[in-house]
Design a protein around this motif. Structure first.
Motif, short mmCIF file in Angstrom:
data_model
loop_
_atom_site.label_atom_id
_atom_site.label_comp_id
_atom_site.label_asym_id
_atom_site.label_seq_id
_atom_site.Cartn_x
_atom_site.Cartn_y
_atom_site.Cartn_z
N UNK A 123 -5.15 10.04 0.02
CA UNK A 123 -3.76 9.74 0.34
C UNK A 123 -3.12 9.01 -0.83
N UNK A 124 -1.80 8.98 -0.83
CA UNK A 124 -1.08 8.26 -1.85
C UNK A 124 -0.31 9.18 -2.79
N UNK A 125 0.32 8.55 -3.77
CA UNK A 125 1.15 9.24 -4.76
C UNK A 125 0.51 8.99 -6.13
N UNK A 126 0.30 10.05 -6.89
CA UNK A 126 -0.39 9.94 -8.17
C UNK A 126 0.30 8.92 -9.08
N UNK A 127 1.61 8.97 -9.20
CA UNK A 127 2.32 8.03 -10.08
C UNK A 127 1.98 6.59 -9.72
N UNK A 128 2.03 6.28 -8.43
CA UNK A 128 1.74 4.91 -7.98
C UNK A 128 0.29 4.53 -8.25
N UNK A 129 -0.62 5.47 -8.00
CA UNK A 129 -2.04 5.20 -8.22
C UNK A 129 -2.34 4.94 -9.70
N UNK A 130 -1.79 5.79 -10.57
CA UNK A 130 -2.02 5.61 -12.01
C UNK A 130 -1.40 4.30 -12.48
N UNK A 131 -0.20 4.00 -12.01
CA UNK A 131 0.45 2.74 -12.38
C UNK A 131 -0.40 1.55 -11.99
N UNK A 132 -1.01 1.63 -10.82
CA UNK A 132 -1.87 0.54 -10.36
C UNK A 132 -3.11 0.41 -11.23
N UNK A 133 -3.75 1.53 -11.55
CA UNK A 133 -4.94 1.50 -12.42
C UNK A 133 -4.61 0.92 -13.80
N UNK A 134 -3.41 1.21 -14.29
CA UNK A 134 -3.00 0.77 -15.63
C UNK A 134 -2.28 -0.58 -15.61
N UNK A 135 -2.19 -1.20 -14.43
CA UNK A 135 -1.54 -2.52 -14.27
C UNK A 135 -0.08 -2.50 -14.71
N UNK A 136 0.65 -1.50 -14.26
CA UNK A 136 2.09 -1.40 -14.54
C UNK A 136 2.83 -1.78 -13.26
N UNK A 137 3.75 -2.73 -13.38
CA UNK A 137 4.60 -3.13 -12.26
C UNK A 137 5.97 -2.48 -12.41
N UNK A 138 6.71 -2.45 -11.33
CA UNK A 138 8.05 -1.85 -11.37
C UNK A 138 8.93 -2.53 -12.42
N UNK A 139 8.79 -3.85 -12.56
CA UNK A 139 9.65 -4.54 -13.53
C UNK A 139 9.33 -4.15 -14.97
N UNK A 140 8.09 -3.64 -15.23
CA UNK A 140 7.73 -3.17 -16.57
C UNK A 140 8.51 -1.90 -16.93
#
Length: 187
Positions: A123-140
């Motif tokens: 489950x989930x969205x690839x963009x969100x999952x990759x962002x989480x693995x790479x430690x990217x927040x929305x404010x970045x």
């Protein structure tokens, strides 16, 4: 440019984003990326839907090499097709990240000198999952164009060091499951 070539080959099944970044030699793509085309129906002059897709694909490319590849596959069998068709397009520094529905466990593989990160995906969205693995927040990503958001994700991913066990492609294929992605939404 490589992504222009893919577009001419009709590899973009569904395009959410396609364009140049602020680095003029880089192009970004997000959408559904065709791995195996559907049959050509001679009577209609059209193809049936693709037999294999990299869903929710995120690509970043130079004129002739893929720098970043991420997306999801329904089956690990599609991974073999991707490798056979696109391994020569991967930059030596590119480590594709694939979320796979019927993967027995998350792991890394190395095939012909290229490393791939394979993540069990239900489950989930690839963009969100990759962002989480790479430690990217929305404010970045705030204030960046959509294309530059892909570039930012790529730059953050350069430091990504997964701790998944290393397996062979044969082991991954032999241990695939019957699992399917959990579908959610309107009923």
């Amino acid at each position: 440019m490589l992504l222009d070539t893919y577009q001419q080959q009709e590899r973009f099944w569904l395009t959410t984003l396609f364009g140049g970044t602020t680095k003029s030699d880089l192009q970004a793509f997000r959408g559904e990326f065709t791995i195996l085309e559907g049959e050509l129906k001679a009577v209609a002059g059209k193809r049936t839907p693709p037999r294999a897709l990299l869903k929710q694909a995120i690509l970043l490319a130079t004129a002739d090499k893929l720098l970043m590849v991420a997306g999801s596959f329904e089956s690990v069998d599609e991974l073999s097709e991707f490798i056979s068709l696109f391994k020569s397009d991967l930059d030596p520094s590119c480590v594709p990240v694939f979320f796979i529905e019927n993967l027995a466990e998350s792991c890394q593989i190395e095939v012909e000198g290229n490393r791939y990160v394979l993540i069990q995906y239900r489950e989930g969205v690839v963009w969100n999952e990759v962002s989480e693995f790479y430690y990217i927040d929305k404010h970045d990503l705030k204030g960046l164009s959509s294309e530059d958001k892909v570039l930012k994700l790529y730059e953050a991913g350069k430091d990504y060091k997964p701790s998944f066990p290393v397996k062979t492609l044969e082991e991954v294929l032999a241990t695939k499951t019957d699992a399917k992605r959990e579908v959610w939404g309107a009923v």
